[in-house]
Design a protein around this motif. Structure first.
Motif, PDB file in Angstrom:
ATOM      1  N   HIS A   1     -33.708  48.260  70.866  1.00  0.00           N
ATOM      2  CA  HIS A   1     -33.132  47.179  71.679  1.00  0.00           C
ATOM      3  C   HIS A   1     -33.470  47.338  73.175  1.00  0.00           C
ATOM      4  CE1 HIS A   1     -31.091  46.527  67.870  1.00  0.00           C
ATOM      5  NE2 HIS A   1     -30.828  47.815  67.894  1.00  0.00           N
TER       6      HIS A   1
ATOM      7  N   GLU B   1     -25.182  49.683  72.166  1.00  0.00           N
ATOM      8  CA  GLU B   1     -26.189  50.515  71.509  1.00  0.00           C
ATOM      9  C   GLU B   1     -27.380  50.786  72.429  1.00  0.00           C
ATOM     10  OE1 GLU B   1     -27.685  48.704  67.942  1.00  0.00           O
ATOM     11  OE2 GLU B   1     -29.128  50.319  67.558  1.00  0.00           O
TER      12      GLU B   1
ATOM     13  N   HIS C   1     -31.300  54.486  66.965  1.00  0.00           N
ATOM     14  CA  HIS C   1     -30.355  53.373  66.901  1.00  0.00           C
ATOM     15  C   HIS C   1     -28.935  53.887  66.718  1.00  0.00           C
ATOM     16  CE1 HIS C   1     -33.177  49.909  66.467  1.00  0.00           C
ATOM     17  NE2 HIS C   1     -34.008  50.931  66.284  1.00  0.00           N
ATOM     18  N   ALA C   2     -27.968  52.970  66.883  1.00  0.00           N
ATOM     19  CA  ALA C   2     -26.584  53.261  66.510  1.00  0.00           C
ATOM     20  C   ALA C   2     -26.094  52.088  65.674  1.00  0.00           C
ATOM     21  CB  ALA C   2     -25.718  53.465  67.741  1.00  0.00           C
TER      22      ALA C   2
HETATM   23 ZN    ZN Z   1     -30.209  49.054  66.393  1.00  0.00          ZN
END
Ligand code: ZN
Length: 320
Positions: free
Chosen positions: A128, A142, A195-196
């Motif tokens: 992102h 995130e 990522h989270a």
């Molecule tokens: Zn993500």
């Protein structure tokens, strides 16, 4: 009389030759799939095999593999690993899909199953950024958490002598295609996407590591195989080994819930041309995990786990 010597080949003698070996591994067919005998797999690796009603254990001095009948989740050397197909038991025999032997088990037990040179250039991809916030917890986004982790991981890996490139160094919008192009242009040897997670159930927590789904097999959240061969499929064995060691490192350091190694055809995993993983470092939808994910100490545990996994993978490559 002559001519009466009839060779009877029982069905169970259908066999495949094991990699780098003359050993024949017997299989049975279920539809268009080959399922191989776990006892023969054990023999191939010099392991013992214990078949129980609902699970089968393969064990040696170094390894312990537990396969659960009719379940796609196995436990391989203490790490939860999602299988491509569910194993099953028939009487005193149990079976796993041939694809799981080639793409899940063999890369973990046999260094010669892995290809390529030891990695030098590592691309870290904080997911992102910019307009795309990614998942949002109560307080933290995130995109910020994974950027902070990416910088910490970069420092650790550079200290180990790797050349590290980030797909973004700040809060900017970067398309998936740009991320892949970046990896290709710097000739990445490994690609690590960070990522989270978010879940509707706020109790859910833990870490999971994804790698590319092999052609002809289904992803973890699916039952239907795709036959498309993508660039990411050139490294099926290496992808699995890399994901496994990273997940193992993460569990060891963070003590988080082990949600396992999983398979998915995410854009970046499909399109990069080097071994690649996508790590879901924890759940922002879980209050406790969200607050930990935003701390330096917990981010340090995560990146340490990932770096240790990469080093372990590095040591497994026998070439060069
Ligand atoms: Zn993500």
């Amino acid at each position: 009389m002559i001519g009466l010597f009839v060779t009877i080949i029982p069905l169970s003698l259908s066999a495949v030759t094991a990699p780098d070996s003359r050993l024949q591994i017997r299989y049975i067919r279920q539809g268009d799939q080959k399922y191989i005998y776990l006892r023969d797999v054990a023999t191939y690796y010099g392991m013992e095999c214990f078949v129980w009603k609902d699970h089968t254990v393969l064990s040696s001095k170094y390894s312990k593999l537990i396969f659960y009948s009719d379940k796609r989740s196995a436990e391989l050397n203490g790490v939860s690993v999602s299988l491509l197909f569910a194993p099953f038991t028939r009487g005193i025999q149990s079976f796993i899909n041939y694809a799981d032997f080639l793409y899940t088990v063999d890369p973990l037990l046999r260094s010669a199953a892995l290809i390529g040179q030891k990695p030098k250039v590592i691309v870290i991809d904080p997911g992102h950024g910019g307009k795309d916030k990614g998942g949002a917890g109560t307080h933290f986004a995130e995109k910020n958490i994974v950027l902070s982790m990416a910088k910490k991981l970069s420092t650790l890996l550079q200290r180990q002598g790797f050349r590290v490139v980030l797909t973004r160094n700040n809060d900017t919008t970067v398309s998936l295609q740009q991320r892949v192009n970046r990896a290709r242009s710097v000739k990445a040897d490994l690609y690590i996407s960070l990522h989270a997670n978010i879940a509707a159930d706020k109790q859910v927590s833990g870490v999971e590591t994804f790698c590319m789904t092999p052609a002809g097999t289904p992803s973890t959240y699916s039952n239907s195989p795709s036959n498309n061969k993508e660039s990411g499929n050139l490294f099926d064995q290496n992808n699995m080994a890399l994901a496994f060691y990273i997940q193992q490192g993460l569990i060891k350091r963070t003590k988080a819930t082990d949600r396992g190694v999983r398979r998915a055809r995410f854009y970046v995993l499909r399109n990069v041309n080097c071994p690649a993983v996508l790590v879901e470092t924890g759940f922002l939808s879980n209050r406790n995990e969200e607050s930990k994910l935003n701390t330096n100490w917990y981010q340090n545990l995560i990146v340490r786990g990932i770096a240790e996994g990469i080093l372990r993978y590095h040591r497994r490559l026998i070439h060069q």
